[in-house]
Design a protein around this motif. Structure first.
Motif, PDB file in Angstrom:
ATOM      1  N   THR A 275       0.819  -1.203   0.000  1.00 31.86           N
ATOM      2  CA  THR A 275       0.000   0.000   0.000  1.00 31.86           C
ATOM      3  C   THR A 275       0.862   1.266   0.000  1.00 31.86           C
ATOM      4  O   THR A 275       2.003   1.277   0.463  1.00 31.86           O
ATOM      5  CB  THR A 275      -0.923   0.036   1.235  1.00 31.86           C
ATOM      6  OG1 THR A 275      -0.132  -0.120   2.421  1.00 31.86           O
ATOM      7  CG2 THR A 275      -1.949  -1.088   1.184  1.00 31.86           C
ATOM      8  N   ALA A 314      -2.922  -4.987  -3.531  1.00 35.27           N
ATOM      9  CA  ALA A 314      -2.103  -3.789  -3.746  1.00 35.27           C
ATOM     10  C   ALA A 314      -3.011  -2.587  -3.949  1.00 35.27           C
ATOM     11  O   ALA A 314      -3.995  -2.665  -4.691  1.00 35.27           O
ATOM     12  CB  ALA A 314      -1.192  -3.963  -4.958  1.00 35.27           C
ATOM     13  N   SER A 315      -2.690  -1.468  -3.276  1.00 38.95           N
ATOM     14  CA  SER A 315      -3.512  -0.266  -3.428  1.00 38.95           C
ATOM     15  C   SER A 315      -2.701   0.974  -3.080  1.00 38.95           C
ATOM     16  O   SER A 315      -1.767   0.922  -2.292  1.00 38.95           O
ATOM     17  CB  SER A 315      -4.762  -0.343  -2.536  1.00 38.95           C
ATOM     18  OG  SER A 315      -4.403  -0.320  -1.168  1.00 38.95           O
ATOM     19  N   ASP A 316      -3.091   2.078  -3.701  1.00 37.51           N
ATOM     20  CA  ASP A 316      -2.457   3.368  -3.405  1.00 37.51           C
ATOM     21  C   ASP A 316      -3.531   4.440  -3.441  1.00 37.51           C
ATOM     22  O   ASP A 316      -3.477   5.389  -4.219  1.00 37.51           O
ATOM     23  CB  ASP A 316      -1.355   3.664  -4.418  1.00 37.51           C
ATOM     24  CG  ASP A 316      -0.528   4.896  -4.045  1.00 37.51           C
ATOM     25  OD1 ASP A 316      -0.686   5.379  -2.903  1.00 37.51           O
ATOM     26  OD2 ASP A 316       0.247   5.370  -4.877  1.00 37.51           O
ATOM     27  N   THR A 323       3.372   2.667  -6.195  1.00 35.78           N
ATOM     28  CA  THR A 323       3.050   1.372  -5.603  1.00 35.78           C
ATOM     29  C   THR A 323       3.204   0.294  -6.660  1.00 35.78           C
ATOM     30  O   THR A 323       2.612   0.386  -7.738  1.00 35.78           O
ATOM     31  CB  THR A 323       1.616   1.366  -5.055  1.00 35.78           C
ATOM     32  OG1 THR A 323       1.476   2.395  -4.079  1.00 35.78           O
ATOM     33  CG2 THR A 323       1.290   0.031  -4.424  1.00 35.78           C
ATOM     34  N   SER A 324       4.002  -0.732  -6.361  1.00 35.22           N
ATOM     35  CA  SER A 324       4.222  -1.785  -7.342  1.00 35.22           C
ATOM     36  C   SER A 324       4.314  -3.122  -6.638  1.00 35.22           C
ATOM     37  O   SER A 324       4.793  -3.229  -5.506  1.00 35.22           O
ATOM     38  CB  SER A 324       5.506  -1.532  -8.144  1.00 35.22           C
ATOM     39  OG  SER A 324       6.631  -1.471  -7.295  1.00 35.22           O
ATOM     40  N   ALA A 346      -5.976  -5.374  -7.045  1.00 35.28           N
ATOM     41  CA  ALA A 346      -5.193  -4.138  -7.085  1.00 35.28           C
ATOM     42  C   ALA A 346      -6.093  -2.944  -7.367  1.00 35.28           C
ATOM     43  O   ALA A 346      -6.996  -3.007  -8.205  1.00 35.28           O
ATOM     44  CB  ALA A 346      -4.111  -4.227  -8.157  1.00 35.28           C
ATOM     45  N   THR A 349      -2.961   1.117  -8.405  1.00 35.00           N
ATOM     46  CA  THR A 349      -1.604   0.607  -8.287  1.00 35.00           C
ATOM     47  C   THR A 349      -0.830   0.936  -9.557  1.00 35.00           C
ATOM     48  O   THR A 349      -1.324   0.732 -10.665  1.00 35.00           O
ATOM     49  CB  THR A 349      -1.625  -0.920  -8.065  1.00 35.00           C
ATOM     50  OG1 THR A 349      -2.367  -1.186  -6.876  1.00 35.00           O
ATOM     51  CG2 THR A 349      -0.230  -1.475  -7.920  1.00 35.00           C
ATOM     52  N   LEU A 352       1.594  -3.771 -11.568  1.00 40.55           N
ATOM     53  CA  LEU A 352       1.293  -5.085 -11.027  1.00 40.55           C
ATOM     54  C   LEU A 352       1.682  -6.127 -12.060  1.00 40.55           C
ATOM     55  O   LEU A 352       1.266  -6.048 -13.218  1.00 40.55           O
ATOM     56  CB  LEU A 352      -0.198  -5.206 -10.703  1.00 40.55           C
ATOM     57  CG  LEU A 352      -0.685  -6.594 -10.280  1.00 40.55           C
ATOM     58  CD1 LEU A 352      -0.112  -6.965  -8.925  1.00 40.55           C
ATOM     59  CD2 LEU A 352      -2.214  -6.643 -10.251  1.00 40.55           C
ATOM     60  N   VAL A 375      -4.772   0.871 -12.635  1.00 44.18           N
ATOM     61  CA  VAL A 375      -3.864  -0.262 -12.510  1.00 44.18           C
ATOM     62  C   VAL A 375      -3.260  -0.587 -13.863  1.00 44.18           C
ATOM     63  O   VAL A 375      -3.973  -0.729 -14.855  1.00 44.18           O
ATOM     64  CB  VAL A 375      -4.600  -1.503 -11.968  1.00 44.18           C
ATOM     65  CG1 VAL A 375      -3.660  -2.705 -11.922  1.00 44.18           C
ATOM     66  CG2 VAL A 375      -5.161  -1.213 -10.589  1.00 44.18           C
TER      67      VAL A 375
END
Length: 395
Positions: A275, A314-316, A323-324, A346, A349, A352, A375
């Motif tokens: 995150t 995965a999140s931002d 974020t990766s 995700a 993100t 990914l 994403v």
């Protein structure tokens, strides 16, 4: 027991434990403080018959081993072998290295079991370095003071720029603990480099996770294991065999599990969360051995009770950084008989990537990749059937 204080730039101390019996003390069995540029080395003698336990630090009211290294050029190198250090009232081993100090603890053929709190606890901060090497050591059944509610097999914290922990875990067991088997935490550019490349890494039947790692606020963690298991964990609730958190801009984790099983846990086999600017690269591999006599196994995340074999989120949503996340699965991995097989979710993100190979045979779904808004997704699915790919448009 033995309480040793050494201080000053011209101070050099040496301790030799020769069939030492430091058991049954009201306080610590062996306690040391190294400050202001002093140097301390401690060693145990080699038994006549290899592998024989000849030193005893057990039954302390405090800690079996407790040491602090404080200050630039302060150095402590502690080599302990063929020793029991069980049933401490507090910690089995408790270490702190601060303000540029250097502490090395090398423990071979020993035990850190049945402690009131943790089996081994180490803290490194303010530019210090700690090296822990455990070879043929057990850290089992810790957390005997259940009223305190604390007890990991091994717990490590590293905080601050240039603060480093090097952790070697060869042929060890961290099982049946009140909390986690292994608990690694890095913050504010602190770095943990942990490896288990010889013998078996075993962390099973813990109340919480077998392996937990948490990189926050620029902290960095590397973990590499060849031949290991984090199965049968979560006896105290719903917990995964492996749980990893990476949060904050500059935080990073690179983890690799080769010939590694994480089965029969009460939550997921492997659970990863990335995150707010964090970066994760996670490998799950089944690499055949070139040595036909070597012990090997396929990597597996199967029969996990209430979750997925492998879960990556995965999140931002805060938009604070890049974020990766990358999940790489190679070889004949087994992901079967879970509620879900592989779940990747995700949102917002930046990058990914998923490479999935293995056998997937699960109750609720084989493989599900969900890409939310913003994403950029790359997915390569090898021996996988019944794939679901979905999500919103890219931002």
């Amino acid at each position: 027991g033995l309480d040793y204080l050494i201080d000053g730039t011209d101070a050099i101390g040496t301790i030799i434990f020769n069939e030492a019996d430091l058991s049954g003390n009201l306080g610590d069995a062996f306690q040391f403080d190294v400050t202001s540029g002093a140097i301390l080395t401690a060693d145990t003698t080699v038994p006549m018959t290899p592998g024989t336990i000849i030193n005893d630090f057990s039954g302390s009211g405090g800690n079996a081993f407790q040491g602090t290294v404080n200050g630039t050029d302060s150095i402590a190198i502690i080599n302990i072998s063929d020793a029991d250090a069980d049933s401490s009232g507090a910690e089995g081993a408790l270490f702190e290295s601060v303000f540029g100090g250097f502490l090395a603890f090398n423990y071979t053929n020993g035990t850190l079991d049945m402690s009131g709190l943790d089996g081994l606890s180490t803290n490194t901060e303010t530019g210090a370095t700690t090296t822990i090497s455990l070879d043929n050591v057990t850290l089992n059944s810790n957390g005997q003071l259940v009223t305190v509610g604390q007890g990991d097999g091994l717990v490590a914290t590293v905080d601050g720029t240039d603060s480093t922990l090097n952790l070697m875990l060869n042929d060890i067991s961290t099982s049946l603990n009140f909390e986690k088997g292994v608990n690694l935490n890095a913050t504010n550019s602190g770095f943990i480099d942990s490896r288990s490349n010889t013998g078996l890494f075993e962390s099973t039947f813990n109340q919480e996770e077998g392996l937990y790692f948490d990189a926050q606020s620029g902290g960095m963690i590397a973990f590499n294991s060849v031949l290991g298991t984090t199965s049968d964990n979560g006896l105290g609730g719903n917990f995964s065999g492996v749980r990893g958190l990476v949060d904050g801009d500059g935080s990073a984790a690179t983890v690799s599990f080769d010939n590694f099983t994480s089965d029969f846990n009460t939550q997921d086999g492997f659970e990863f969360d990335v995150t707010n600017g964090g970066m994760l690269v996670a490998e799950i591999l089944s690499t055949p051995s070139d040595d036909p006599t070597a012990t090997s196994q396929l990597s597996s995340a199967s029969n996990n009770v209430n979750g997925a074999g492998i879960r990556l989120t995965a999140s931002d949503v805060m938009g604070v950084g890049t974020t990766s996340a990358a999940l790489i699965m190679e070889g004949d991995n087994e992901v079967s008989n879970n509620l879900e097989g592989l779940i990747v979710n995700a949102t917002d993100t930046d990058m990914l990537a998923v490479l999935a190979n293995g056998k997937f045979d699960n109750t609720g779904g084989v493989c599900e990749l969900l890409g939310g808004y913003g994403v950029q997704m790359s997915a390569v699915l090898g021996r996988v059937a019944g794939v679901v790919v979905g999500g919103g448009p890219r931002g």
